[in-house]
Motif scaffolding. Structure first.
Motif, PDB file in Angstrom:
ATOM      1  N   LEU A   1     -71.916 -59.427   6.736  1.00  0.00           N
ATOM      2  CA  LEU A   1     -70.599 -59.276   6.132  1.00  0.00           C
ATOM      3  C   LEU A   1     -70.435 -60.308   5.024  1.00  0.00           C
ATOM      4  CD1 LEU A   1     -68.348 -58.846   9.304  1.00  0.00           C
ATOM      5  CD2 LEU A   1     -68.969 -57.072   7.666  1.00  0.00           C
ATOM      6  N   GLU A   2     -69.837 -59.889   3.920  1.00  0.00           N
ATOM      7  CA  GLU A   2     -69.610 -60.820   2.819  1.00  0.00           C
ATOM      8  C   GLU A   2     -68.412 -60.378   1.993  1.00  0.00           C
ATOM      9  OE1 GLU A   2     -72.991 -60.877   0.259  1.00  0.00           O
ATOM     10  OE2 GLU A   2     -72.904 -58.725  -0.175  1.00  0.00           O
ATOM     11  N   PHE A   3     -67.708 -61.357   1.446  1.00  0.00           N
ATOM     12  CA  PHE A   3     -66.652 -61.081   0.482  1.00  0.00           C
ATOM     13  C   PHE A   3     -67.290 -61.003  -0.896  1.00  0.00           C
ATOM     14  CE2 PHE A   3     -64.215 -63.075   3.937  1.00  0.00           C
ATOM     15  CZ  PHE A   3     -63.175 -62.165   4.074  1.00  0.00           C
ATOM     16  N   THR A   4     -66.888 -60.009  -1.669  1.00  0.00           N
ATOM     17  CA  THR A   4     -67.486 -59.824  -2.988  1.00  0.00           C
ATOM     18  C   THR A   4     -66.883 -60.796  -3.999  1.00  0.00           C
ATOM     19  OG1 THR A   4     -65.878 -58.112  -3.577  1.00  0.00           O
ATOM     20  CG2 THR A   4     -67.887 -57.388  -2.460  1.00  0.00           C
TER      21      THR A   4
ATOM     22  N   GLY B   1     -63.400 -57.862  -2.431  1.00  0.00           N
ATOM     23  CA  GLY B   1     -63.770 -56.843  -1.456  1.00  0.00           C
ATOM     24  C   GLY B   1     -64.440 -57.466  -0.243  1.00  0.00           C
ATOM     25  N   LEU B   2     -64.427 -56.727   0.871  1.00  0.00           N
ATOM     26  CA  LEU B   2     -65.178 -57.115   2.065  1.00  0.00           C
ATOM     27  C   LEU B   2     -66.265 -56.071   2.254  1.00  0.00           C
ATOM     28  CD1 LEU B   2     -65.630 -58.940   4.511  1.00  0.00           C
ATOM     29  CD2 LEU B   2     -63.944 -57.570   5.758  1.00  0.00           C
ATOM     30  N   ARG B   3     -67.512 -56.506   2.269  1.00  0.00           N
ATOM     31  CA  ARG B   3     -68.648 -55.584   2.274  1.00  0.00           C
ATOM     32  C   ARG B   3     -69.484 -55.743   3.527  1.00  0.00           C
ATOM     33  NH1 ARG B   3     -74.087 -55.264   0.626  1.00  0.00           N
ATOM     34  NH2 ARG B   3     -74.611 -53.215  -0.241  1.00  0.00           N
ATOM     35  N   ASN B   4     -69.947 -54.605   4.057  1.00  0.00           N
ATOM     36  CA  ASN B   4     -70.892 -54.592   5.180  1.00  0.00           C
ATOM     37  C   ASN B   4     -72.284 -54.329   4.613  1.00  0.00           C
ATOM     38  OD1 ASN B   4     -72.420 -54.140   7.472  1.00  0.00           O
ATOM     39  ND2 ASN B   4     -71.443 -52.202   8.003  1.00  0.00           N
ATOM     40  N   GLY B   5     -73.082 -55.380   4.539  1.00  0.00           N
ATOM     41  CA  GLY B   5     -74.429 -55.247   4.004  1.00  0.00           C
ATOM     42  C   GLY B   5     -75.488 -55.014   5.064  1.00  0.00           C
TER      43      GLY B   5
ATOM     44  N   GLU C   1     -70.769 -50.048   3.171  1.00  0.00           N
ATOM     45  CA  GLU C   1     -69.421 -49.780   2.671  1.00  0.00           C
ATOM     46  C   GLU C   1     -68.692 -51.081   2.367  1.00  0.00           C
ATOM     47  OE1 GLU C   1     -65.350 -47.316   3.961  1.00  0.00           O
ATOM     48  OE2 GLU C   1     -66.908 -47.769   5.434  1.00  0.00           O
ATOM     49  N   GLU C   2     -67.755 -51.021   1.415  1.00  0.00           N
ATOM     50  CA  GLU C   2     -66.898 -52.158   1.121  1.00  0.00           C
ATOM     51  C   GLU C   2     -65.474 -51.671   0.877  1.00  0.00           C
ATOM     52  OE1 GLU C   2     -68.776 -54.050  -2.184  1.00  0.00           O
ATOM     53  OE2 GLU C   2     -68.258 -52.459  -3.594  1.00  0.00           O
ATOM     54  N   ARG C   3     -64.509 -52.530   1.229  1.00  0.00           N
ATOM     55  CA  ARG C   3     -63.091 -52.202   1.080  1.00  0.00           C
ATOM     56  C   ARG C   3     -62.409 -53.267   0.242  1.00  0.00           C
ATOM     57  NH1 ARG C   3     -60.908 -49.092   5.375  1.00  0.00           N
ATOM     58  NH2 ARG C   3     -58.834 -49.419   4.465  1.00  0.00           N
ATOM     59  N   ASN C   4     -61.443 -52.839  -0.554  1.00  0.00           N
ATOM     60  CA  ASN C   4     -60.620 -53.767  -1.305  1.00  0.00           C
ATOM     61  C   ASN C   4     -59.702 -54.516  -0.343  1.00  0.00           C
ATOM     62  OD1 ASN C   4     -60.872 -53.339  -4.411  1.00  0.00           O
ATOM     63  ND2 ASN C   4     -60.947 -51.281  -3.521  1.00  0.00           N
TER      64      ASN C   4
ATOM     65  N   GLY D   1     -69.400 -52.136  20.290  1.00  0.00           N
ATOM     66  CA  GLY D   1     -68.446 -52.525  21.321  1.00  0.00           C
ATOM     67  C   GLY D   1     -68.448 -53.991  21.707  1.00  0.00           C
ATOM     68  N   LEU D   2     -69.408 -54.770  21.243  1.00  0.00           N
ATOM     69  CA  LEU D   2     -69.468 -56.194  21.592  1.00  0.00           C
ATOM     70  C   LEU D   2     -68.835 -57.023  20.490  1.00  0.00           C
ATOM     71  CD1 LEU D   2     -70.471 -58.350  23.599  1.00  0.00           C
ATOM     72  CD2 LEU D   2     -72.562 -58.496  22.251  1.00  0.00           C
ATOM     73  N   GLY D   3     -67.845 -57.864  20.852  1.00  0.00           N
ATOM     74  CA  GLY D   3     -67.148 -58.686  19.880  1.00  0.00           C
ATOM     75  C   GLY D   3     -67.857 -60.004  19.601  1.00  0.00           C
ATOM     76  N   ARG D   4     -67.863 -60.398  18.331  1.00  0.00           N
ATOM     77  CA  ARG D   4     -68.457 -61.661  17.919  1.00  0.00           C
ATOM     78  C   ARG D   4     -67.657 -62.214  16.741  1.00  0.00           C
ATOM     79  NH1 ARG D   4     -73.482 -62.538  19.977  1.00  0.00           N
ATOM     80  NH2 ARG D   4     -74.074 -63.948  18.302  1.00  0.00           N
ATOM     81  N   THR D   5     -67.947 -63.447  16.365  1.00  0.00           N
ATOM     82  CA  THR D   5     -67.331 -64.074  15.196  1.00  0.00           C
ATOM     83  C   THR D   5     -68.425 -64.593  14.286  1.00  0.00           C
ATOM     84  OG1 THR D   5     -65.357 -64.722  16.454  1.00  0.00           O
ATOM     85  CG2 THR D   5     -65.772 -65.878  14.392  1.00  0.00           C
ATOM     86  N   GLY D   6     -68.318 -64.290  12.993  1.00  0.00           N
ATOM     87  CA  GLY D   6     -69.323 -64.742  12.046  1.00  0.00           C
ATOM     88  C   GLY D   6     -68.681 -65.201  10.747  1.00  0.00           C
TER      89      GLY D   6
END
Length: 248
Positions: free
Chosen positions: A73-76, A121-125, A176-179, A212-217
């Protein structure tokens, strides 16, 4: 008579050599043969059980590898940084952009209690869908992160969004990425206690779920840095709710 004796002697010799010879000694019995080992038969039930065990074990290893791997995960790159009162006009007052070989540094002039919008944006790489559960509020002493709003439109490129909704959990597919819009707030500090310097952040913590498994990154800002050019004593710093100030 002598002739008869000789005949009797011959008869006696013949009898001892052939007819009266001792019988052979009895043979001792050998060890009993070992019982034959039963053959293991691969019945269809055993085959099904083995296949099921292999499938379950392989799936568990794959699942653990996926949910514990870096979701990437990264912010653009920052598309816009504005004071809230200047958001409609885009007035860059108090915002300074500095370009260097590492990217762009955005310096926000310190004004007590000032609010700032950051558009990006927040992107799932990564290779798996990720459900974004929360971006926790965080304190950075001289300024803090107050929350994230999300564009309801999934069919436009980052930087084209015009409206934002309050955050609620959403899913990012692979690639995918979202504004999104981040809201920051400057602390209530007296200018007399501040000195020249820089306090910067390079990303935010994100709570998410994979399978289904929660984590923090940590989701970094891509080639962007947000900075408040000040250091020194602050009477009312913004501290991290988890238990202390978090400095960049």
């Amino acid at each position: 008579m002598a002739t008869g004796l000789r005949q009797n002697a011959r008869m006696s010799d013949t009898s001892d050599a052939g007819g009266a010879a001792p019988t052979d000694a009895p043979t001792e019995p050998g060890p009993a043969p070992a019982p034959a080992r039963p053959r293991f038969r691969w019945t269809w039930r055993r085959i099904v059980v083995v296949i099921a065990v292999l499938l379950v074990g392989g799936t568990a290893v794959w699942w653990r590898g996926v949910v514990t791997s870096d979701p990437k995960l990264e912010f653009t790159f920052f598309n816009g940084v504005n004071r809230v009162e200047h958001d409609a006009t885009g007035n860059p007052e108090g915002i300074t952009r500095t370009e260097n070989r590492l990217g762009t540094q955005i310096d926000i002039a310190f004004v007590p209690n000032q609010k700032i919008f950051v558009y990006l944006g927040l992107r799932n790489g990564g290779g798996q869908a990720v459900r974004i559960e929360k971006v926790p509020v965080t304190g950075f002493y001289y300024f803090g992160f107050d929350g994230m709003d999300v564009s309801p439109n999934r069919n436009i490129s980052v930087g084209e969004a015009t409206t934002y909704d309050p955050f609620k959990p959403f899913t990012l597919k692979s690639g995918e990425e979202r504004n999104v819009r981040l809201t920051f707030r400057l602390a209530d500090c007296s200018p007399s206690g501040l000195q020249p310097g820089h306090t910067t952040i390079r990303g935010l913590l994100v709570r998410y779920k994979i399978l289904g498994l929660g984590r923090t990154g940590f989701a970094p800002f891509t080639k962007s840095v947000l900075s408040v050019p000040t250091i020194g004593r602050c009477e009312h710093p913004i501290i991290d709710p988890a238990g202390g100030p978090v400095r960049g």
